[in-house]
Structures are given as structure tokens and as C-alpha cells.
Design an enzyme around this catalytic site. Structure first.
Site, short mmCIF file in Angstrom:
data_model
loop_
_atom_site.label_atom_id
_atom_site.label_comp_id
_atom_site.label_asym_id
_atom_site.label_seq_id
_atom_site.Cartn_x
_atom_site.Cartn_y
_atom_site.Cartn_z
CD GLU A 161 -39.90 3.92 -42.48
OE1 GLU A 161 -39.75 3.39 -41.37
OE2 GLU A 161 -40.26 5.10 -42.62
NE ARG B 46 -40.26 -4.52 -39.65
CZ ARG B 46 -39.61 -3.40 -39.53
NH1 ARG B 46 -38.62 -3.10 -40.36
NH2 ARG B 46 -39.94 -2.52 -38.60
CD GLU C 40 -36.31 8.71 -51.52
OE1 GLU C 40 -35.61 7.84 -52.05
OE2 GLU C 40 -36.15 9.93 -51.73
CD GLU D 2 -42.30 4.01 -38.59
OE1 GLU D 2 -43.05 3.36 -37.84
OE2 GLU D 2 -41.14 3.64 -38.87
CD GLU E 172 -38.49 6.63 -37.03
OE1 GLU E 172 -39.44 6.17 -37.72
OE2 GLU E 172 -37.34 6.72 -37.49
CB ALA F 201 -40.23 1.30 -33.93
#
Length: 137
Positions: A98, A22, A96, A54, A50, A34
Site C-alpha cells: 500500500e 488505483r 507493504e 492506513e 484499517e 478501507a
């Protein structure tokens, strides 16, 4: 802000989390899966999307846990939180931009991580609290 969703997902007795860097805080966090709502998307559909993107996780249904404002002092983002028991898992397909890894922890280990301050993400702590209060874990 269109809003966002988070999913407290269990794979058997394991909590499914994602680890991602982050930039605003300059470090990685362990979080529940999330993401933001797409234009015109309903929270339930976004949560299913999601979860699959993910983690590769699929669930027949999600249970709504509640919603909260993440930081109402400066932002109107509202997060809808869901609980899922995974029916199956496949390959994750993140966006892309993430870069994340999927990790699974036994519930007791996850709770110990909370007690040690290793879980510092607000949506993750909120979803855990709501899932515990609802008797899902």
C-alpha cells in the site's frame, strides 16, 4: 470475497481521507480508509485495524452506518461502513503493497470536492451519504 470495510473518519472538523493509486483505473483516488476482511475477522475489528493502519487514527468506538454491494453485477463483495471521530492519531502503518498518503479536508471543502466531481470513489460517497443521513455530520 470475504467482504470489506470503510470508515468515514473525522479528526475534529476535518474529513480524513487517503490518496492512493488505483491500477484498474490508472489514477489516484481520494478515498475513506478501507480494506478487506482477513480470514475470520469481524467487520468492526477490521474497521478499527484499517483506520489505524492506513491513517494512524484511533477511535474509542465506531458507529455502524450500513453496508452495500459495491458492484453486484459481477462481484459479491459487501462493504460495511462505519463512522468514527478520532480520539488520537499516530503514525500510519500501511501494508507493504500500500502506497498512500493521508489527507485531511474541512467538511465544507470535502463537500465542494464532491460537487466538483473530485471525489469519485463509491464507498466514500456512500459513507458520506449515510453519515449525513444519520446526522453525524
Amino acid at each position: 470475497h470475504r467482504g470489506a470495510v470503510g470508515i468515514f473518519a473525522m479528526d475534529g472538523e476535518n474529513v480524513v481521507l487517503v490518496r492512493q493509486f488505483r491500477y484498474p483505473i490508472g489514477r489516484e483516488l481520494l478515498e475513506i480508509p478501507a480494506g478487506k476482511l482477513e480470514k475470520g475477522e469481524e467487520p468492526y475489528s477490521a474497521a478499527l485495524r484499517e483506520l489505524r493502519e492506513e491513517t494512524g487514527g484511533l477511535a474509542d468506538k465506531l458507529e455502524y452506518l450500513g453496508a452495500y454491494y459495491g458492484s453486484a453485477g459481477f462481484c459479491d463483495e459487501k462493504l460495511a461502513l462505519y463512522f468514527a471521530r478520532l480520539d488520537s492519531t499516530g503514525a500510519a502503518d500501511p501494508d507493504e503493497d500500500e502506497f498512500l498518503t493521508v489527507e485531511r479536508y474541512p467538511l465544507a471543502d470535502f463537500e465542494a470536492m464532491i460537487a466538483r466531481g473530485e471525489i469519485a470513489d463509491g464507498k466514500t460517497l456512500s459513507a458520506y451519504t449515510l453519515a449525513r443521513a444519520a446526522g453525524r455530520i
